[in-house]
Design a protein around this motif. Structure first.
Motif, PDB file in Angstrom:
ATOM      1  N   LEU A  76       4.890  11.004  -0.974  1.00 47.43           N
ATOM      2  CA  LEU A  76       4.114   9.884  -0.432  1.00 47.43           C
ATOM      3  C   LEU A  76       4.934   8.977   0.460  1.00 47.43           C
ATOM      4  O   LEU A  76       4.392   8.178   1.201  1.00 47.43           O
ATOM      5  N   SER A  77       6.214   9.056   0.368  1.00 48.41           N
ATOM      6  CA  SER A  77       7.083   8.176   1.136  1.00 48.41           C
ATOM      7  C   SER A  77       6.711   6.727   0.834  1.00 48.41           C
ATOM      8  O   SER A  77       6.656   6.348  -0.313  1.00 48.41           O
ATOM      9  N   SER A  78       6.375   5.931   1.843  1.00 54.19           N
ATOM     10  CA  SER A  78       6.185   4.511   1.550  1.00 54.19           C
ATOM     11  C   SER A  78       4.736   4.159   1.221  1.00 54.19           C
ATOM     12  O   SER A  78       4.399   3.004   1.070  1.00 54.19           O
ATOM     13  N   LEU A  79       3.876   5.167   1.076  1.00 53.54           N
ATOM     14  CA  LEU A  79       2.484   4.874   0.724  1.00 53.54           C
ATOM     15  C   LEU A  79       2.371   4.711  -0.781  1.00 53.54           C
ATOM     16  O   LEU A  79       2.837   5.547  -1.533  1.00 53.54           O
ATOM     17  N   LYS A  80       1.756   3.647  -1.229  1.00 52.56           N
ATOM     18  CA  LYS A  80       1.604   3.442  -2.662  1.00 52.56           C
ATOM     19  C   LYS A  80       0.534   4.388  -3.199  1.00 52.56           C
ATOM     20  O   LYS A  80      -0.445   4.669  -2.536  1.00 52.56           O
ATOM     21  N   GLU A  81       0.715   4.792  -4.443  1.00 57.78           N
ATOM     22  CA  GLU A  81      -0.226   5.743  -5.012  1.00 57.78           C
ATOM     23  C   GLU A  81      -1.634   5.166  -5.082  1.00 57.78           C
ATOM     24  O   GLU A  81      -2.621   5.884  -4.891  1.00 57.78           O
ATOM     25  N   GLU A  82      -1.727   3.846  -5.335  1.00 61.12           N
ATOM     26  CA  GLU A  82      -3.072   3.272  -5.428  1.00 61.12           C
ATOM     27  C   GLU A  82      -3.562   2.701  -4.112  1.00 61.12           C
ATOM     28  O   GLU A  82      -4.574   2.034  -4.061  1.00 61.12           O
ATOM     29  N   GLY A  83      -2.806   2.928  -3.061  1.00 63.44           N
ATOM     30  CA  GLY A  83      -3.250   2.475  -1.746  1.00 63.44           C
ATOM     31  C   GLY A  83      -3.131   0.967  -1.591  1.00 63.44           C
ATOM     32  O   GLY A  83      -2.557   0.282  -2.427  1.00 63.44           O
ATOM     33  N   GLY A  84      -3.683   0.448  -0.516  1.00 61.99           N
ATOM     34  CA  GLY A  84      -3.495  -0.968  -0.220  1.00 61.99           C
ATOM     35  C   GLY A  84      -4.756  -1.796  -0.305  1.00 61.99           C
ATOM     36  O   GLY A  84      -4.717  -3.016  -0.215  1.00 61.99           O
ATOM     37  N   LEU A  85      -5.898  -1.157  -0.517  1.00 64.37           N
ATOM     38  CA  LEU A  85      -7.154  -1.891  -0.378  1.00 64.37           C
ATOM     39  C   LEU A  85      -7.513  -2.791  -1.549  1.00 64.37           C
ATOM     40  O   LEU A  85      -8.044  -3.858  -1.394  1.00 64.37           O
ATOM     41  N   TYR A  86      -7.229  -2.329  -2.755  1.00 63.55           N
ATOM     42  CA  TYR A  86      -7.743  -3.053  -3.914  1.00 63.55           C
ATOM     43  C   TYR A  86      -6.656  -3.876  -4.596  1.00 63.55           C
ATOM     44  O   TYR A  86      -6.664  -4.081  -5.786  1.00 63.55           O
ATOM     45  N   ARG A  87      -5.687  -4.321  -3.801  1.00 60.35           N
ATOM     46  CA  ARG A  87      -4.546  -4.972  -4.432  1.00 60.35           C
ATOM     47  C   ARG A  87      -4.783  -6.440  -4.716  1.00 60.35           C
ATOM     48  O   ARG A  87      -5.506  -7.131  -4.008  1.00 60.35           O
ATOM     49  N   ASP A  88      -4.117  -6.902  -5.757  1.00 63.19           N
ATOM     50  CA  ASP A  88      -4.085  -8.331  -6.064  1.00 63.19           C
ATOM     51  C   ASP A  88      -2.682  -8.608  -6.553  1.00 63.19           C
ATOM     52  O   ASP A  88      -2.310  -8.199  -7.649  1.00 63.19           O
ATOM     53  N   LYS A  89      -1.890  -9.287  -5.723  1.00 64.19           N
ATOM     54  CA  LYS A  89      -0.464  -9.410  -5.993  1.00 64.19           C
ATOM     55  C   LYS A  89      -0.174  -9.996  -7.374  1.00 64.19           C
ATOM     56  O   LYS A  89       0.690  -9.528  -8.100  1.00 64.19           O
ATOM     57  N   GLN A  90      -0.922 -11.029  -7.719  1.00 58.96           N
ATOM     58  CA  GLN A  90      -0.682 -11.713  -8.987  1.00 58.96           C
ATOM     59  C   GLN A  90      -0.930 -10.790 -10.171  1.00 58.96           C
ATOM     60  O   GLN A  90      -0.112 -10.636 -11.057  1.00 58.96           O
ATOM     61  N   LEU A  91      -2.099 -10.163 -10.151  1.00 55.86           N
ATOM     62  CA  LEU A  91      -2.459  -9.293 -11.258  1.00 55.86           C
ATOM     63  C   LEU A  91      -1.509  -8.115 -11.343  1.00 55.86           C
ATOM     64  O   LEU A  91      -1.164  -7.656 -12.426  1.00 55.86           O
ATOM     65  N   ASP A  92      -1.067  -7.620 -10.178  1.00 54.95           N
ATOM     66  CA  ASP A  92      -0.204  -6.446 -10.178  1.00 54.95           C
ATOM     67  C   ASP A  92       1.133  -6.725 -10.832  1.00 54.95           C
ATOM     68  O   ASP A  92       1.806  -5.814 -11.292  1.00 54.95           O
ATOM     69  N   ALA A  93       1.560  -7.994 -10.830  1.00 54.75           N
ATOM     70  CA  ALA A  93       2.888  -8.297 -11.352  1.00 54.75           C
ATOM     71  C   ALA A  93       2.908  -8.410 -12.868  1.00 54.75           C
ATOM     72  O   ALA A  93       3.960  -8.352 -13.482  1.00 54.75           O
ATOM     73  N   ALA A  94       1.753  -8.555 -13.491  1.00 57.90           N
ATOM     74  CA  ALA A  94       1.729  -8.800 -14.939  1.00 57.90           C
ATOM     75  C   ALA A  94       2.213  -7.590 -15.716  1.00 57.90           C
ATOM     76  O   ALA A  94       1.953  -6.454 -15.349  1.00 57.90           O
TER      77      ALA A  94
END
Lengths: 539, 405
Positions: A76-94
């Motif tokens: 995948l190189s620099s592409l995240k497995e879950e993609g970029g569309l449904y992200r929420d930075k705060q929630l992702d850090a928990a």
């Protein structure tokens, strides 16, 4: 989804499949973006067949490919497995741990500079850490096009493309990407090389469950699922050493037979010269120039061919469902079909469709794309043909009244008639289905530059000013149930019998047994028999 | 980190780590003898036989043979130690009725390693209650009757046990009601995804046809409703009278948390099931290991000859558990171990490490329990693996000498 689009779920299995898929989705996305352009013909193809509408937890509407893809760790190189569309930075850090924590970071993949503009033009990370996408084109045509101030996308240098995510310009749904952690995409050890390995990965409960969960998610929201289109790597690319060739042969044979057993229709897609042991030189096209060693080029061509031959089940009006298409092409157990295409379809200025078709004479006009040998001299049992991107004005000949028509084709009154008549002339008595579309195939960047240097003199492919990069092209594509498969499959079986399998124990160790090979041979031979010219029911 | 993982009922990881520890111990003993040989300033060894014959050497090979140290003998010692250890395990296991309180202790011990304490305690109750709900008298526990459903949600402490089912899709037709109270459930036998669990949760019978339809065929649920979260729809079937199948609804803010919690829950379920299947538990916190090591040392003299070295190595290896537990909690491992061993000798009770204080504690009194079957399995597998590793060297050497010839 009121309106009854017949949904299709796309599966991409493997890395080359990822390359073809990346071009494919880029093309679909380009078509979406042009949907509201007044120059374009009204929607002939229905994007809801391939795409799904969705909604993030923040109420943001999304429109993403209905896609599940499987690839190996590291691809995948620099592409995240879950993609970029449904992200929420705060929630992702928990995280659910309050004790000591050590972080072990892999070296960061350098971000592909080519994709920087894509990520910034299409989305914005707002202050609350939520990714909000600016404008999402959808098939309903209600959103604005990117404005004139939007910077033109950078063109990727071919050397910079290592993996398919390097040039994918489409946001995927978080449930699309399924990585197989067990094997590496790259490196010296732990590669996925043999059919048995792949088979056993998918039998593992963990991956079965993952795949099933995703299938459930996409399938259950469909109203009229018509089928699955599956892009699957048959073998691991480009051969060289002897072992690679043997593995290629074995993987191709096993793959083909197993796929045929479980599908309605199978079409090998390759720009190589042969499926068998001795690799033949790759095919060449009269009006395009490509580098056969670059997956970036090969996959682009195959994606364009796919974008053409799959048209029947993606039409807005009077579509031919996948089931019908498969039935038409695969009667009497002939589930394997070959593909061919004319990329681009040559129409010189002032020419009409009948003129162009006449120039091909009696020969099969298309370049074979299934590594099953030249189509000329072989017999066709059934075919489905699509021609797209010819201006309506050129469909019929513009003869001055009173001039005798040079051929039967010139006497026809519609493009559809001309095409049907042409096929009838080529292969009399064969069941042929044909479709004529105004919408061309998109070949704007990141599609590679394959055309400008080679087009027929004076030919302008898409109405753009001469010298400018080509953005779209007319394409002729065909799916054919052909007797060439008889020779190809027999040759495959012959190559297999010549192998001394004891020497290739490593292939067997991965889960295939000697009995399996004997069975494989039988299946190949009986499949080959189906395509023998003499026993068809067509006459 | 590695040793902490040995507490985890994930036996696979533990096997490799514990075996390595055993091997290193045995090797270390030999290393101490051979290390001093090295170099011109190294120590010469004088070997004196029983009859008074003298040999002077620094050759490692000679020394090993003279000292009679053969890998096979060490592995015999491992075997003897293992048998004694298994015997000891039988003696210290605590057989009792697996009531809710005991199972809560077992689940908590497992879960607290995987997620933070507050969440662990929430999950503990859910895990135990889910198993008690589906447990049938005199039948083995079928963990497949506990559905695990994931839901992205801001707060993970909302993870809960639903006495019923949660389906990961919504209504199939726009005219379907979004909420029904006091619902009758008709299950059709058409290979539906949730067919089996639906009848287990709600009662009733899965029907082939409507010919003999009667009220008895129907199941019941107190509440059925659809719940939408973003683009995902869920159907809740709750308030079932006597559900034989339940759902653990896991909530978390993101994918990695959901996975972390799901893995923890699965381990917790396994730990509880093991406890019920075994009918017994063993004290945790390293207590068993400390006592077992002491028993093995006491037993050593009854093992013949050089094999005693294997027994010693086994005992030393066991002590890694309490040592590393202490170390991970920030205490001095040697000091802590000495304290615990002393307390055990004195009181005769099974004493482990209190991770908050570094002081000895009676694990059973505090409710820190491990699974009996897991400890037993570890003893077997570690011995096998360590033995294999030692004996591989032997085979390789044999191979090489034949090449030389």
């Amino acid at each position: 989804m009121a309106g009854g689009a017949r949904e299709v779920l796309t599966l991409q299995l493997g890395h080359f499949a990822g390359f073809v898929g990346a071009h494919w989705w880029n093309q679909q996305d380009a078509a979406l973006g042009r949907a509201t352009d007044s120059k374009e013909p009204p929607g002939e193809l229905c994007p809801d067949v391939l795409y799904r509408t969705g909604r993030t937890l923040h109420g943001q509407e999304t429109y993403t490919p209905r896609l599940i893809l499987m690839d190996l760790k590291g691809s995948l190189s620099s592409l995240k497995e879950e993609g970029g569309l449904y992200r929420d930075k705060q929630l992702d850090a928990a995280i659910a741990w309050q004790g000591k924590l050590t972080t072990h970071k892999e070296e960061l993949y350098p971000k592909n500079p080519y994709l920087q503009d894509f990520l910034s033009a299409e989305g914005v990370l707002s202050s609350d850490g939520v990714w909000r996408v600016k404008s999402i084109p959808n098939g309903k045509g209600s959103s604005p096009l990117p404005t004139a101030t939007t910077p033109k996308p950078l063109i990727p240098t071919e050397a910079s493309i290592r993996v398919w995510s390097d040039f994918l310009r489409v946001h995927l749904h978080p449930r699309s990407i399924c990585m197989i952690q067990k094997y590496n995409h790259d490196g010296e050890a732990g590669r996925l090389e043999a059919f048995g390995q792949g088979e056993s990965v998918l039998k593992e409960p963990k991956y079965q469950e993952e795949l099933e969960d995703r299938l459930h998610f996409y399938v259950e929201e469909c109203d009229y699922l018509q089928g699955f289109q599956i892009l699957c790597d048959l073998h691991d690319g480009f051969s060289g050493e002897a072992q690679r060739n043997i593995y290629r042969l074995l993987n191709t044979a096993f793959g083909l037979v197993h796929l045929t057993a479980h599908s309605s229709l199978v079409c090998p897609l390759s720009l190589g010269g042969s499926l068998g042991l001795r690799p033949e030189p790759p095919v060449s096209f009269p009006y395009l120039h490509y580098d056969a060693t670059l997956p970036f080029h090969c996959s682009a061509i195959l994606a364009t061919a796919l974008d053409t031959v799959t048209v029947p089940y993606r039409l807005c009006s009077s579509p031919v469902s996948m089931v019908h298409l498969a039935d038409m092409l695969s009667f009497c157990g002939k589930k394997v079909v070959t593909a061919g295409a004319i990329i681009p379809f040559p129409l010189a200025p002032g020419q009409s469709l009948p003129d162009s078709l006449m120039q091909f004479g009696g020969a099969t006009p298309w370049t074979p794309l299934s590594a099953c040998g030249e189509p000329s001299g072989t017999r066709c049992f059934a075919q489905s043909v699509v021609l797209r991107g010819i201006d309506r004005a050129c469909h019929t000949s513009q003869l001055t009244p009173g001039t005798p028509p040079p051929s039967a084709l010139h006497a026809c009154t519609t493009g559809e008639e001309i095409l049907a008549q042409y096929l009838q002339q080529q292969q009399p008595g064969v069941m042929s289905s044909s479709h004529l579309l105004l919408t061309p195939c998109r070949v704007a960047p990141p599609y590679p530059h394959l055309f400008s240097s080679c087009s027929p003199p004076g030919m302008v492919l898409d109405g753009s000013p001469k010298g400018a990069a080509v953005e779209s092209i007319p394409v002729f594509g065909a799916l054919c149930s052909s007797s060439s498969l008889h020779q190809t499959l027999e040759a495959l079986a012959r190559d297999l019998t010549k192998l001394d399998l004891r020497r290739w124990a490593s292939f067997m160790d991965a889960g295939v047994e000697h009995d399996d090979v004997a069975e494989l041979l039988q299946e190949l031979q009986s499949l080959a028999q189906c395509y023998q010219g003499g026993d068809s029911l067509v006459d | 980190m590695a040793a902490v993982k040995t507490l985890n009922p994930k036996a696979e990881v533990a096997r490799a780590q514990a075996a390595l520890a055993v091997n290193i111990s045995a090797a270390r003993g030999l290393q101490d003898v051979l290390r001093t040989n090295l170099g011109p300033k190294g120590t010469m060894k004088m070997l004196v036989s029983g009859a008074g014959d003298i040999k002077l050497t620094k050759d490692g090979n000679v020394l090993l043979h003279e000292m009679g140290l053969h890998p096979r003998i060490i592995t015999e010692g491992f075997e003897a130690a293992k048998e004694k250890a298994l015997q000891f395990l039988e003696e210290v296991k605590v057989s009792r009725e697996m009531d809710r309180e005991t199972l809560i202790d077992v689940a908590r011990t497992s879960l607290r390693t995987k997620v933070h304490a507050e969440l662990a305690d929430v999950l503990t109750e859910a895990v135990v209650d889910s198993i008690l709900a589906i447990k049938k008298q005199d039948e083995p526990i079928d963990l497949f009757m506990i559905e695990i459903m994931e839901m992205k949600h801001k707060s993970e402490t909302d993870t809960s046990l639903i006495r019923g089912l949660v389906l990961d899709h919504g209504a199939r037709h726009p005219d379907m009601k979004k909420r029904v109270e006091d619902a009758y459930i008709l299950t059709c036998n058409v290979s539906l995804e949730y067919e089996k669990t639906l009848t287990l949760a709600c009662g009733g019978v899965a029907l082939n046809s409507f010919d003999d339809l009667s009220p008895d065929c129907l199941g019941h649920a107190g509440l059925v409703y659809e719940y939408t979260l973003g683009e995902e729809k869920f159907t809740f079937i709750e308030k079932c009278n006597n559900p034989r199948s339940v759902t653990l609804l896991i909530k978390g803010p993101n994918k990695h948390t959901l996975t972390q919690i799901k893995d923890a829950v699965r381990d917790g379920l396994r730990a509880v099931k093991n406890a019920i299947d075994d009918g017994c538990v063993v004290p945790g916190a390293g207590a068993v290991e400390v006592a077992m090591a002491e028993a093995l040392i006491k037993h050593k003299p009854s093992v013949k000859g050089r094999a005693q070295l294997g027994v010693q190595a086994f005992a030393d290896a066991l002590l890694i558990i309490p040592k590393v537990l202490a170390q991970n909690s920030g205490f001095d491992l040697q000091e802590t171990l000495v304290k615990i061993q002393a307390e055990h000798s004195e009181s005769g009770q099974l004493v482990g490490v209190d991770l908050n204080t570094g002081e000895p504690m009676v694990a059973a009194e505090v409710g820190v329990w491990d699974n009996y079957c897991v400890k037993k399995q570890l003893l077997h597998s570690c011995t096998v693996i360590a033995t294999n590793i030692l004996l591989v060297d032997e085979i390789m050497r044999a191979g090489m000498s034949s090449l030389k010839g």
